[in-house]
Design a protein around this motif. Structure first.
Motif, PDB file in Angstrom:
ATOM      1  N   ILE A 150      -8.593  10.631 -11.571  1.00  0.00           N
ATOM      2  CA  ILE A 150      -7.709  10.950 -10.451  1.00  0.00           C
ATOM      3  C   ILE A 150      -7.434   9.693  -9.627  1.00  0.00           C
ATOM      4  O   ILE A 150      -6.351   9.471  -9.123  1.00  0.00           O
ATOM      5  CB  ILE A 150      -8.345  12.022  -9.542  1.00  0.00           C
ATOM      6  N   PHE A 151      -8.479   8.885  -9.505  1.00  0.00           N
ATOM      7  CA  PHE A 151      -8.340   7.669  -8.710  1.00  0.00           C
ATOM      8  C   PHE A 151      -8.615   6.453  -9.589  1.00  0.00           C
ATOM      9  O   PHE A 151      -9.347   6.558 -10.576  1.00  0.00           O
ATOM     10  CB  PHE A 151      -9.358   7.655  -7.567  1.00  0.00           C
ATOM     11  N   PRO A 152      -8.034   5.322  -9.224  1.00  0.00           N
ATOM     12  CA  PRO A 152      -8.402   4.096  -9.938  1.00  0.00           C
ATOM     13  C   PRO A 152      -9.860   3.763  -9.637  1.00  0.00           C
ATOM     14  O   PRO A 152     -10.372   4.103  -8.573  1.00  0.00           O
ATOM     15  CB  PRO A 152      -7.461   3.045  -9.362  1.00  0.00           C
ATOM     16  N   ASN A 153     -10.516   3.127 -10.594  1.00  0.00           N
ATOM     17  CA  ASN A 153     -11.912   2.779 -10.384  1.00  0.00           C
ATOM     18  C   ASN A 153     -12.016   1.418  -9.711  1.00  0.00           C
ATOM     19  O   ASN A 153     -12.061   0.379 -10.353  1.00  0.00           O
ATOM     20  CB  ASN A 153     -12.649   2.783 -11.727  1.00  0.00           C
ATOM     21  N   GLY A 154     -12.060   1.446  -8.419  1.00  0.00           N
ATOM     22  CA  GLY A 154     -12.351   0.243  -7.656  1.00  0.00           C
ATOM     23  C   GLY A 154     -11.253  -0.815  -7.651  1.00  0.00           C
ATOM     24  O   GLY A 154     -10.106  -0.541  -7.990  1.00  0.00           O
ATOM     25  N   PHE A 155     -11.615  -1.995  -7.226  1.00  0.00           N
ATOM     26  CA  PHE A 155     -10.752  -3.172  -7.060  1.00  0.00           C
ATOM     27  C   PHE A 155      -9.787  -2.996  -5.898  1.00  0.00           C
ATOM     28  O   PHE A 155      -9.449  -1.887  -5.491  1.00  0.00           O
ATOM     29  CB  PHE A 155     -10.026  -3.537  -8.356  1.00  0.00           C
ATOM     30  N   PRO A 215      -3.944  -6.188  -2.493  1.00  0.00           N
ATOM     31  CA  PRO A 215      -3.541  -6.500  -1.117  1.00  0.00           C
ATOM     32  C   PRO A 215      -2.356  -5.653  -0.675  1.00  0.00           C
ATOM     33  O   PRO A 215      -1.458  -5.360  -1.462  1.00  0.00           O
ATOM     34  CB  PRO A 215      -3.152  -7.985  -1.187  1.00  0.00           C
ATOM     35  N   LEU A 216      -2.369  -5.294   0.583  1.00  0.00           N
ATOM     36  CA  LEU A 216      -1.322  -4.469   1.173  1.00  0.00           C
ATOM     37  C   LEU A 216       0.041  -5.138   1.008  1.00  0.00           C
ATOM     38  O   LEU A 216       1.040  -4.480   0.747  1.00  0.00           O
ATOM     39  CB  LEU A 216      -1.638  -4.260   2.662  1.00  0.00           C
ATOM     40  N   THR A 217       0.056  -6.452   1.158  1.00  0.00           N
ATOM     41  CA  THR A 217       1.318  -7.191   1.090  1.00  0.00           C
ATOM     42  C   THR A 217       1.884  -7.190  -0.323  1.00  0.00           C
ATOM     43  O   THR A 217       3.072  -7.370  -0.525  1.00  0.00           O
ATOM     44  CB  THR A 217       1.100  -8.642   1.544  1.00  0.00           C
ATOM     45  N   GLU A 218       1.002  -6.974  -1.299  1.00  0.00           N
ATOM     46  CA  GLU A 218       1.449  -7.050  -2.688  1.00  0.00           C
ATOM     47  C   GLU A 218       2.100  -5.737  -3.121  1.00  0.00           C
ATOM     48  O   GLU A 218       3.161  -5.727  -3.727  1.00  0.00           O
ATOM     49  CB  GLU A 218       0.230  -7.328  -3.570  1.00  0.00           C
ATOM     50  N   ASP A 219       1.412  -4.640  -2.818  1.00  0.00           N
ATOM     51  CA  ASP A 219       1.899  -3.329  -3.235  1.00  0.00           C
ATOM     52  C   ASP A 219       1.234  -2.250  -2.376  1.00  0.00           C
ATOM     53  O   ASP A 219       0.109  -1.846  -2.639  1.00  0.00           O
ATOM     54  CB  ASP A 219       1.554  -3.123  -4.720  1.00  0.00           C
ATOM     55  N   PRO A 220       1.929  -1.808  -1.348  1.00  0.00           N
ATOM     56  CA  PRO A 220       1.304  -0.868  -0.401  1.00  0.00           C
ATOM     57  C   PRO A 220       0.779   0.401  -1.074  1.00  0.00           C
ATOM     58  O   PRO A 220      -0.290   0.891  -0.709  1.00  0.00           O
ATOM     59  CB  PRO A 220       2.447  -0.529   0.554  1.00  0.00           C
ATOM     60  N   TRP A 221       1.512   0.925  -2.045  1.00  0.00           N
ATOM     61  CA  TRP A 221       1.083   2.172  -2.680  1.00  0.00           C
ATOM     62  C   TRP A 221      -0.214   1.962  -3.445  1.00  0.00           C
ATOM     63  O   TRP A 221      -1.159   2.741  -3.344  1.00  0.00           O
ATOM     64  CB  TRP A 221       2.180   2.728  -3.572  1.00  0.00           C
ATOM     65  N   GLU A 222      -0.276   0.875  -4.231  1.00  0.00           N
ATOM     66  CA  GLU A 222      -1.489   0.565  -4.986  1.00  0.00           C
ATOM     67  C   GLU A 222      -2.663   0.309  -4.038  1.00  0.00           C
ATOM     68  O   GLU A 222      -3.794   0.706  -4.276  1.00  0.00           O
ATOM     69  CB  GLU A 222      -1.268  -0.665  -5.879  1.00  0.00           C
ATOM     70  N   TRP A 223      -2.355  -0.386  -2.944  1.00  0.00           N
ATOM     71  CA  TRP A 223      -3.366  -0.649  -1.912  1.00  0.00           C
ATOM     72  C   TRP A 223      -3.991   0.675  -1.482  1.00  0.00           C
ATOM     73  O   TRP A 223      -5.208   0.839  -1.443  1.00  0.00           O
ATOM     74  CB  TRP A 223      -2.688  -1.338  -0.733  1.00  0.00           C
ATOM     75  N   PHE A 224      -3.094   1.615  -1.225  1.00  0.00           N
ATOM     76  CA  PHE A 224      -3.538   2.909  -0.738  1.00  0.00           C
ATOM     77  C   PHE A 224      -4.364   3.654  -1.796  1.00  0.00           C
ATOM     78  O   PHE A 224      -5.493   4.074  -1.535  1.00  0.00           O
ATOM     79  CB  PHE A 224      -2.303   3.737  -0.332  1.00  0.00           C
ATOM     80  N   THR A 225      -3.818   3.779  -3.010  1.00  0.00           N
ATOM     81  CA  THR A 225      -4.533   4.569  -4.018  1.00  0.00           C
ATOM     82  C   THR A 225      -5.885   3.950  -4.365  1.00  0.00           C
ATOM     83  O   THR A 225      -6.854   4.659  -4.611  1.00  0.00           O
ATOM     84  CB  THR A 225      -3.715   4.727  -5.311  1.00  0.00           C
ATOM     85  N   LEU A 242      -7.767   2.434  -2.378  1.00  0.00           N
ATOM     86  CA  LEU A 242      -8.733   2.538  -1.270  1.00  0.00           C
ATOM     87  C   LEU A 242      -9.143   3.981  -0.950  1.00  0.00           C
ATOM     88  O   LEU A 242     -10.145   4.197  -0.265  1.00  0.00           O
ATOM     89  CB  LEU A 242      -8.164   1.869  -0.017  1.00  0.00           C
ATOM     90  N   VAL A 243      -8.387   4.966  -1.439  1.00  0.00           N
ATOM     91  CA  VAL A 243      -8.668   6.349  -1.033  1.00  0.00           C
ATOM     92  C   VAL A 243     -10.124   6.740  -1.313  1.00  0.00           C
ATOM     93  O   VAL A 243     -10.826   7.230  -0.434  1.00  0.00           O
ATOM     94  CB  VAL A 243      -7.708   7.342  -1.742  1.00  0.00           C
ATOM     95  N   LEU A 244     -10.570   6.454  -2.515  1.00  0.00           N
ATOM     96  CA  LEU A 244     -11.931   6.859  -2.868  1.00  0.00           C
ATOM     97  C   LEU A 244     -12.987   6.136  -2.006  1.00  0.00           C
ATOM     98  O   LEU A 244     -13.856   6.786  -1.432  1.00  0.00           O
ATOM     99  CB  LEU A 244     -12.156   6.633  -4.367  1.00  0.00           C
ATOM    100  N   PRO A 245     -12.903   4.808  -1.900  1.00  0.00           N
ATOM    101  CA  PRO A 245     -13.869   4.127  -1.017  1.00  0.00           C
ATOM    102  C   PRO A 245     -13.807   4.627   0.426  1.00  0.00           C
ATOM    103  O   PRO A 245     -14.843   4.826   1.062  1.00  0.00           O
ATOM    104  CB  PRO A 245     -13.457   2.661  -1.074  1.00  0.00           C
ATOM    105  N   TRP A 246     -12.604   4.870   0.924  1.00  0.00           N
ATOM    106  CA  TRP A 246     -12.487   5.359   2.302  1.00  0.00           C
ATOM    107  C   TRP A 246     -13.268   6.643   2.485  1.00  0.00           C
ATOM    108  O   TRP A 246     -14.072   6.774   3.404  1.00  0.00           O
ATOM    109  CB  TRP A 246     -11.015   5.643   2.646  1.00  0.00           C
ATOM    110  N   PHE A 247     -12.996   7.588   1.589  1.00  0.00           N
ATOM    111  CA  PHE A 247     -13.659   8.875   1.758  1.00  0.00           C
ATOM    112  C   PHE A 247     -15.165   8.786   1.528  1.00  0.00           C
ATOM    113  O   PHE A 247     -15.936   9.491   2.154  1.00  0.00           O
ATOM    114  CB  PHE A 247     -13.001   9.955   0.885  1.00  0.00           C
ATOM    115  N   THR A 248     -15.562   7.892   0.614  1.00  0.00           N
ATOM    116  CA  THR A 248     -16.998   7.726   0.382  1.00  0.00           C
ATOM    117  C   THR A 248     -17.703   7.330   1.680  1.00  0.00           C
ATOM    118  O   THR A 248     -18.727   7.891   2.055  1.00  0.00           O
ATOM    119  CB  THR A 248     -17.243   6.644  -0.680  1.00  0.00           C
ATOM    120  N   VAL A 249     -17.120   6.353   2.360  1.00  0.00           N
ATOM    121  CA  VAL A 249     -17.736   5.906   3.614  1.00  0.00           C
ATOM    122  C   VAL A 249     -17.591   6.991   4.681  1.00  0.00           C
ATOM    123  O   VAL A 249     -18.530   7.274   5.425  1.00  0.00           O
ATOM    124  CB  VAL A 249     -17.081   4.588   4.092  1.00  0.00           C
ATOM    125  N   ALA A 250     -16.411   7.611   4.730  1.00  0.00           N
ATOM    126  CA  ALA A 250     -16.117   8.519   5.838  1.00  0.00           C
ATOM    127  C   ALA A 250     -16.905   9.824   5.769  1.00  0.00           C
ATOM    128  O   ALA A 250     -17.420  10.291   6.783  1.00  0.00           O
ATOM    129  CB  ALA A 250     -14.620   8.814   5.892  1.00  0.00           C
TER     130      ALA A 250
END
Ligand SMILES: Nc1ncnc2c1ncn2[C@@H]1O[C@H](COP(=O)(O)OP(=O)(O)OP(=O)(O)O)[C@@H](O)[C@H]1O
Ligand code: SF4
Ligand SMILES: [Mg+2]
Lengths: 345, 365, 319
Positions: free
Chosen positions: C161-166, C169-179, C181-189
């Motif tokens: 469902i999610f990419p595995n890590g890595f 940069p936001l400046t490179e591709d905002p959508w990829e940046w977001f996808t 980070l979703v898993l790490p964000w929720f893990t911490v949150a």
């Protein structure tokens, strides 16, 4: 005759479901308040004064509260009224002042904002400027010096007495017809107490404000009240005009309250001690007269509950709940040449 | 949160309360005393008792390590079996494949050997390491918990009792330590000592000693226990029985240890349990990163970091030690909470009163 | 307010000094081996050790050594020795990833924590309440390094469902940046959501018993206004302090573990790699910068607190 009552309370009963069973905090009380009249409710801590006052405004409503009887404001029944209707009355037609001015304001908002909030809750035609101007006006009316500047202070920048004036100003913001003051002076110094009482008396006269003044101090009552209701363990034990209560008290509990009062019109060392003992637990009331365990004059009949009724021929609206005969009362209330309750044997 | 050393984190509502509730004087309704009442209350809390049982099981599990190692697995925690083969039900399997993949869980297929498989390309017995690693983790957690608690009690007593400049110095220092990012400083000190070792007077530690993480953890968690204790000592100092003792001429030592300390007992017990839990998470975090327990010693934290590398093929290697940490820490947190409720029922009553249930009538008789 | 800020900033400078002293002690004084040896790393040549010794002035007095160290750290002269790369450069490179991770996670835990806490306070004793109690105690008991592997294994490896890590940069591709980070964000949150909701809930239940809430009702405010303007507003104030501490601890702490687990190339991963190699200069730099960041955040938080609670700002006590 006096005008029709603004507020009529009939057979009001308030109970709370608690771990220990049903706690009947108020058990069937009746009274009327007319415009321009000050009704004082007096009693020890826990006697149900605040519950009575808050029930009038619907503030005791909750899952575990049982409220019965009738509260009529100007012909409208409040006990059965929906929450939204009660909310419209609060602050608009009924203003309330609480005991502790230190904690009754929200510490994080300026006073002008908190007063404005009271107005905005009921009027949507007032602009911010109008509300601010009105707040200044109110501050002046309750005697806060330098009102225009101080109205934008935070509550903690005010002294206790000034805060209570601000509290009264807020309660008056929408010119209510009824003002309920729940121990408005208890938390204040004696000199400040007198000032606040004077303010309440003056407002009552000037604006024909119907006022309920709650206190546990009969001394406070002497200054302003027209009628007095003495409460004990959720019931009224004596009711009468100020003079009747002070000069012809019928119930031993009232004698006790009077005897322990500091009074200037009496030789100094004559003050009697507080009534001995503590009020009974509301979960476990004694049968009969609830004052029985503390009453030195108790006799056989007292195991039956005395009704609240007129027991003196000469004064028709003076009622009490004590089985003693008028003669016995007149004799027994004399302790060392003044009215009081003698210490139990 | 990887770990949260704030003991109050466990139950945000109501800090652990003060003295034990004592029966009113002269009332012999319960002559068994407050500790007995607390015990009764604790035992009534089914969840807490169940988790206490779990914690005891975990202790038994790690204590059984040598027995399992010698009689079932026939290997030690650090012995490698890279090139060995294993007979599993007539089949012969390599402990580590030529590609470096360790064998998976065998349960009793090989007579208990490699019960949970091998840990890495080094082919060490995962089960044996799990038991020995748990010993290390629990030892560090408990010992550092003891050190932290003792130090915190002494500092809290001194600061709260003497007030004035003693308090100013202690309280300020604790405040600064408290506001530091603990994990980061734990790592810094942990790595620094792991590289250099420590020598203060007669105390000498080599870099690889497990006393290094113990020391690091103890130092940085002291403020989380000492601050609330100081607050409580300050409050107790106002109480009549303390003032009476001082008035009767009791020395400061007598007052601190004879009068105040016993009243801190319930707080100390609760904090001790919660502190061990937090310290174990702290240790795991340090060891996971390589700033805690150093090889060849193992702890659950180091095992996760080794297992992590094989997450895609053998996820259990990282997950099992993680679950062990979770179970241990969870049981300590729940037991700590249960103790708090048992020792300070007022905190609980407050909660229940809030919960819209019922409030007991206020009038005391 | 201005006076409060000045006072707080002076306090902050003092704390910064103390913190830098602690860092100096940790790296250069407390350990038992020659400091140059430690800084040089595991496979250092004697020549390198010698040059480090001169560079850092390890023969000088301790105060002098302290000044040298501070000068090196703050002028970008702090260097990792194998390979020789300025530590500053690596840290600056990592900041966007670390802040993306930490800020995103903080927003998520704050949002869900507060919303859930608010509703559980309105229905204290209900199902949501019980669930949050459980989540809160689980949250402080689950190690990130258990939660992350489990989530990665199931959601990224198995279900994809999610990419595995890595990190992208936001400046490179905002959508990829977001996808990414979703898993790490929720893990911490996730771990903080239960805790924050419990704290807010218990604050709100305390505030509901305050006299000024009764006053607000007596004024005729609607229940919603009472809850939002009086109960919630006042309950949020203590959360600010908590949030400041936790946000600081996430950036300068938890991120090290999370970035390692998710291969996010931020400051934390840089620190973790240096720890694994027992290489001290980067850890020294990260610790000092991290600590300064935390001290700074704490000062900001205190100022925000004073802004929200006039009693603090005007010098009377908070309670
Ligand atoms: N919400 C409630 N739930 C349960 N019991 C209540 C509640 N509110 C009030 N009581 C109980 O009702 C009784 C009467 O309380 P009340 O506050 O009216 O006393 P009071 O006469 O105003 O006393 P005081 O002088 O202390 O203000 C007390 O025993 C109190 O504990
Ligand atoms: S009824 Fe009896 S007990 Fe009650 S007040 Fe009168 S004399 Fe006392
Ligand atoms: Mg009251």
């Amino acid at each position: 005759m006096s005008p029709a009552p603004l507020l009529s309370v009939r057979d009001l009963r308030v109970g709370f479901a608690t771990e220990g069973g049903l706690l009947q905090a108020v058990d069937g009380i009746n009274f009327d308040v007319r415009p321009g009249e000050v009704l004082a409710i007096v009693g020890e801590s826990g006697s149900g004064k605040s519950v009575t006052a808050q029930t009038i405004m619907g503030l005791t409503r909750s899952k575990n509260a049982r409220i019965e009887g009738s509260v009529m404001l100007d012909g409208v029944e409040l006990v059965e009224a929906p929450d939204a209707e009660l909310r419209r009355l609060r602050g608009d037609r009924i203003g309330m002042v609480f005991q502790d001015p230190m904690t009754s304001f929200n510490p994080v908002y300026r006073l002008s904002k908190q007063i404005g909030e009271a107005m905005a809750a009921h009027r949507d035609d007032l602009s911010k400027q109008d509300m601010h101007a009105r707040a200044v006006e109110l501050f002046e009316a309750v005697g806060i010096p330098d009102a225009a500047r101080r109205v934008d202070d935070y509550p903690h920048e005010f002294s206790g007495g000034m805060r209570q004036r601000a509290m009264i100003a807020m309660a008056l913001a929408l010119e209510p017809e009824l003002l309920i003051a729940d121990e408005p002076t208890t938390a204040l110094d004696v000199t400040i107490q007198a000032q606040i009482l004077e303010l309440l008396g003056q407002l009552n006269r000037d604006r024909q404000l119907a006022t309920i003044l709650i206190t546990h101090d009969l001394g406070v009552v002497a200054e302003v009240a027209d009628r007095v209701l003495v409460m004990y363990a959720g019931r009224v034990v004596e009711e009468g005009s100020l003079d009747e209560i002070f000069y012809d008290p019928q119930h031993p509990y009232t004698w006790g309250l009077l005897g322990s009062l500091t009074r200037l019109d009496r030789p100094r060392p004559k003050r009697l001690p507080q009534i001995s003992g503590t009020p009974p637990s509301l979960l476990d009331l004694p049968t009969g007269c609830s004052f029985r365990p503390r009453c030195p004059h108790e006799f056989a009949k007292c195991t039956e509950l005395p009704a609240l009724e007129e027991r003196t021929a000469e004064s028709p609206r003076h009622c009490d709940r004590c089985w003693l005969s008028s003669e016995q009362k007149r004799e027994k209330r004399q302790v060392g040449g003044q009215i009081g309750l003698e210490a139990p044997a | 949160m990887a770990f949260d050393p704030r003991p109050e984190a466990a139950v945000p509502a109501g800090a652990p309360g003060g003295a034990l509730p004592t029966a009113p004087e002269g009332v012999s309704a319960s002559d068994r005393g407050p500790w007995y009442l607390a015990y009764k209350r604790f035992v009534r809390n089914r969840v807490a008792v169940a988790f206490l049982g779990l914690f005891i099981l975990i202790i038994v599990f790690v204590l059984a390590a040598p027995v399992w190692a010698t009689h079932v697995a026939h290997t030690g925690p650090n012995e490698t079996h890279t090139l060995e083969k294993l007979h599993v039900g007539g089949e012969i399997r390599e402990v580590v494949t030529p590609e470096g993949k360790p064998i998976g869980p065998q349960l009793f297929g090989a007579g208990g050997k490699f019960f949970l498989g091998a840990d890495s390309r080094l082919g060490r017995d995962e089960m044996v390491r799990l038991m020995y690693g748990g010993r290390t983790s629990l030892f560090i957690g408990i010992v550092s918990g003891l050190i932290t608690t003792i130090a915190a009690v002494i500092l809290g007593l001194l600061a709260g009792y003497y007030k004035g400049w003693v308090d100013a110095i202690i309280a300020r220092t604790l405040d600064v330590l408290w506001s530091l990012p603990v994990l980061l400083f734990g790592i810094a000190l942990g790595v620094s000592l792991a590289v250099g070792g420590l020598k203060i007077g007669p105390l000498e530690l080599s870099g690889g000693s497990i006393w290094v993480p113990i020391l690091v953890i103890s130092i940085f968690t002291v403020p989380y226990v000492a601050r609330p204790i100081r607050g409580e000592v300050l409050a107790l100092g106002q109480k009549e029985f303390v003032e009476a003792a001082i008035a009767q001429g009791a020395g400061s030592g007598r007052v601190m240890f004879g009068e105040i300390l016993p009243n801190l007992a319930s707080t100390i017990i609760v904090f001790f349990a919660l502190n061990i839990a937090n310290n174990m998470l702290f240790e795991a975090a340090l060891s996971f990163l390589g700033a805690g327990v150093q090889p060849p010693n193992s702890s659950w934290g180091t095992m996760i970091s080794i297992g992590e590398e094989l997450l895609t093929t053998q996820p259990l290697l990282a997950i099992i030690p993680g679950v062990m940490i979770l179970l241990t820490v969870l049981s300590l947190n729940i037991v700590g909470d249960g103790l708090r409720d048992a020792l300070d029922p007022r905190a609980k009553v407050r909660l229940e009163a809030h919960a819209g249930m019922v409030e007991k009538e206020g009038t005391a008789v | 307010m201005a006076r409060f800020i000045v006072r707080r900033l002076v306090g902050m400078v003092f704390v910064l000094f103390v913190v830098s002293l602690i860092v100096f002690l940790i790296f250069n004084v407390i350990p038992n081996s020659p400091p140059a040896q430690r800084l040089a790393g595991k496979n250092a040549t004697p020549v390198l050790v010698k040059s480090i010794e001169e560079e850092w002035g390890f023969d000088d007095s301790l105060p002098q050594q302290y000044l040298t160290m501070m000068k090196k750290v703050f002028t970008g002269e702090l260097i990792q020795y194998s390979p020789r790369v300025p530590v500053d450069e690596r840290i600056v490179e990592g900041i966007p990833a670390t802040l993306s991770l930490s800020i995103g996670a903080a927003i998520i835990w704050l949002f869900f924590g507060l919303v859930l806490g608010y509703y559980s306070a309105l229905r204290a004793g209900g199902k949501l309440d019980k669930f949050l109690t459980g989540l809160s105690i689980a949250g402080i008991s689950i190690p990130v390094f258990l939660l992350a592997p489990v989530l990665i294994y199931f959601l990224a490896e198995k279900l994809k469902i999610f990419p595995n890590g890595f990190y992208v940069p936001l400046t490179e591709d905002p959508w990829e940046w977001f996808t990414h980070l979703v898993l790490p964000w929720f893990t911490v949150a996730i771990l903080s959501i239960g805790f924050y909701s419990r704290v807010l809930r218990s604050n709100m239940l305390d505030v509901m018993n305050e006299d000024y809430v009764r006053t607000a009702r007596a004024k005729g405010l609607s229940e919603r206004q009472v809850m939002l303007r009086h109960v919630l507003r006042n309950s949020l104030i203590p959360i600010i302090t908590l949030f400041g501490l936790d946000f600081g601890a996430t950036v300068a702490g938890t991120a090290i573990i999370t970035e390692t687990l998710f291969n996010i190339e931020g400051v934390g991963l840089y620190a973790a790699e240096s720890i694994a190699k027992l290489e001290l200069p980067p850890i020294m730099g990260v610790t000092l910068y991290g600590a300064f960041f935390v001290v700074f955040i704490n000062a900001l938080v205190d100022i925000a607190y004073a802004y929200l609670d006039p009693r603090v700002r005007l010098g009377t006590s908070a309670q």
